[in-house]
Design a protein around this motif. Structure first.
Motif, PDB file in Angstrom:
ATOM      1  N   LEU A  20       0.819  -1.208   0.000  1.00 46.35           N
ATOM      2  CA  LEU A  20       0.000   0.000   0.000  1.00 46.35           C
ATOM      3  C   LEU A  20       0.858   1.266   0.000  1.00 46.35           C
ATOM      4  O   LEU A  20       0.563   2.234  -0.720  1.00 46.35           O
ATOM      5  N   LEU A  21       1.917   1.278   0.799  1.00 49.05           N
ATOM      6  CA  LEU A  21       2.806   2.439   0.845  1.00 49.05           C
ATOM      7  C   LEU A  21       3.501   2.662  -0.496  1.00 49.05           C
ATOM      8  O   LEU A  21       3.629   3.801  -0.952  1.00 49.05           O
ATOM      9  N   ARG A  22       3.940   1.574  -1.135  1.00 48.64           N
ATOM     10  CA  ARG A  22       4.580   1.694  -2.458  1.00 48.64           C
ATOM     11  C   ARG A  22       3.601   2.276  -3.470  1.00 48.64           C
ATOM     12  O   ARG A  22       3.952   3.179  -4.245  1.00 48.64           O
ATOM     13  N   ALA A  23       2.372   1.773  -3.478  1.00 47.76           N
ATOM     14  CA  ALA A  23       1.365   2.261  -4.426  1.00 47.76           C
ATOM     15  C   ALA A  23       1.043   3.732  -4.163  1.00 47.76           C
ATOM     16  O   ALA A  23       0.935   4.538  -5.108  1.00 47.76           O
ATOM     17  N   TYR A  24       0.906   4.096  -2.903  1.00 42.81           N
ATOM     18  CA  TYR A  24       0.601   5.478  -2.526  1.00 42.81           C
ATOM     19  C   TYR A  24       1.759   6.400  -2.926  1.00 42.81           C
ATOM     20  O   TYR A  24       1.548   7.458  -3.535  1.00 42.81           O
ATOM     21  N   ALA A  25       2.988   6.001  -2.629  1.00 43.59           N
ATOM     22  CA  ALA A  25       4.158   6.812  -2.963  1.00 43.59           C
ATOM     23  C   ALA A  25       4.307   6.937  -4.484  1.00 43.59           C
ATOM     24  O   ALA A  25       4.645   8.016  -4.988  1.00 43.59           O
ATOM     25  N   ALA A  29       4.265  10.491  -6.259  1.00 41.80           N
ATOM     26  CA  ALA A  29       5.481  10.883  -6.992  1.00 41.80           C
ATOM     27  C   ALA A  29       5.156  11.185  -8.448  1.00 41.80           C
ATOM     28  O   ALA A  29       5.791  12.046  -9.068  1.00 41.80           O
ATOM     29  N   ALA A  30       4.155  10.505  -8.989  1.00 43.34           N
ATOM     30  CA  ALA A  30       3.760  10.713 -10.382  1.00 43.34           C
ATOM     31  C   ALA A  30       3.339  12.160 -10.637  1.00 43.34           C
ATOM     32  O   ALA A  30       3.459  12.654 -11.767  1.00 43.34           O
ATOM     33  N   ARG A  31       2.873  12.846  -9.607  1.00 46.71           N
ATOM     34  CA  ARG A  31       2.529  14.267  -9.760  1.00 46.71           C
ATOM     35  C   ARG A  31       3.733  15.081 -10.227  1.00 46.71           C
ATOM     36  O   ARG A  31       3.583  16.143 -10.814  1.00 46.71           O
ATOM     37  N   PHE A  32       4.940  14.559  -9.928  1.00 50.98           N
ATOM     38  CA  PHE A  32       6.173  15.248 -10.286  1.00 50.98           C
ATOM     39  C   PHE A  32       6.844  14.623 -11.510  1.00 50.98           C
ATOM     40  O   PHE A  32       7.965  14.984 -11.862  1.00 50.98           O
ATOM     41  N   GLY A  33       6.161  13.659 -12.133  1.00 52.86           N
ATOM     42  CA  GLY A  33       6.700  13.020 -13.330  1.00 52.86           C
ATOM     43  C   GLY A  33       7.801  12.015 -13.060  1.00 52.86           C
ATOM     44  O   GLY A  33       8.660  11.789 -13.911  1.00 52.86           O
ATOM     45  N   ILE A  34       7.764  11.398 -11.890  1.00 48.40           N
ATOM     46  CA  ILE A  34       8.800  10.454 -11.489  1.00 48.40           C
ATOM     47  C   ILE A  34       8.137   9.281 -10.773  1.00 48.40           C
ATOM     48  O   ILE A  34       7.044   9.427 -10.216  1.00 48.40           O
ATOM     49  N   THR A  35       8.781   8.125 -10.803  1.00 47.43           N
ATOM     50  CA  THR A  35       8.270   6.984 -10.045  1.00 47.43           C
ATOM     51  C   THR A  35       8.934   6.951  -8.668  1.00 47.43           C
ATOM     52  O   THR A  35       9.968   7.589  -8.450  1.00 47.43           O
ATOM     53  N   ARG A  36       8.345   6.187  -7.769  1.00 46.94           N
ATOM     54  CA  ARG A  36       8.912   6.013  -6.431  1.00 46.94           C
ATOM     55  C   ARG A  36      10.321   5.446  -6.518  1.00 46.94           C
ATOM     56  O   ARG A  36      11.236   5.903  -5.836  1.00 46.94           O
ATOM     57  N   ALA A  37      10.535   4.456  -7.386  1.00 48.59           N
ATOM     58  CA  ALA A  37      11.847   3.825  -7.523  1.00 48.59           C
ATOM     59  C   ALA A  37      12.876   4.825  -8.060  1.00 48.59           C
ATOM     60  O   ALA A  37      14.016   4.872  -7.577  1.00 48.59           O
ATOM     61  N   GLN A  38      12.477   5.628  -9.048  1.00 45.15           N
ATOM     62  CA  GLN A  38      13.385   6.645  -9.585  1.00 45.15           C
ATOM     63  C   GLN A  38      13.707   7.692  -8.525  1.00 45.15           C
ATOM     64  O   GLN A  38      14.851   8.143  -8.400  1.00 45.15           O
TER      65      GLN A  38
END
Length: 160
Positions: A20-25, A29-38
């Protein structure tokens, strides 16, 4: 009875919380055009600029090919750059570019936002205690992983 409940739910609850935390993050993060992993790679590079890709893969416990793909994307976006090592041309060192620093600046409040949402309804004292307990759990598991020997594995196979 309580022990049985913990035994039955502990690992599943942690796994579900992590998912859930990964999906939420990722969503935030997508709002900034980046993935959580990136984002995680970018932060690690910023904290240890000049680090070798191989060192970063080890630090992040990632397969080198997976990290290479993430770094490729970050380079394409102009957020980080690879520089050849002065003494070993086979080695790439990683550095954050100006655009990457600007992105991290814009994202600076996101980690706090995610944490605040996750810990809503929990007092600061409880949050500190929870973090300390999770650190203890992490240490216990790390020690158990390090203490696992071939004999224990063979014993499991024999009896399991």
């Amino acid at each position: 009875m309580i022990r049985g409940s913990v035994d039955a739910n502990f690992l599943f609850t942690l796994a579900e919380l992590n998912r859930l935390l990964r999906a939420y993050a990722d969503r935030e993060a997508a709002r900034f055009g980046i993935t959580r992993a990136q984002w995680a790679v970018l932060v690690k590079v910023e904290r240890s600029e000049g680090m070798k890709q191989t060192e970063l893969a080890e630090l992040m416990e990632m397969q080198p090919i997976t990290l290479t793909r993430l770094i490729d994307k970050l380079c394409e976006q102009g957020w980080i750059e690879r520089r050849s090592d002065a003494t070993d041309r086979r080695v790439n060192r990683l550095y954050v570019r100006k655009a990457g620093r600007q992105l991290l600046g814009r994202m600076s409040g996101l980690r706090s936002e995610l944490t605040a949402t996750a810990l809503e309804g929990i007092t600061p004292a409880e949050a500190h205690r929870l973090l300390a307990q999770l650190e203890q759990v992490k240490e216990n598991v790390r020690n158990a992983n390090q203490n696992t020997t071939g004999d224990q594995i063979r014993k499991e196979q024999h009896y399991g």
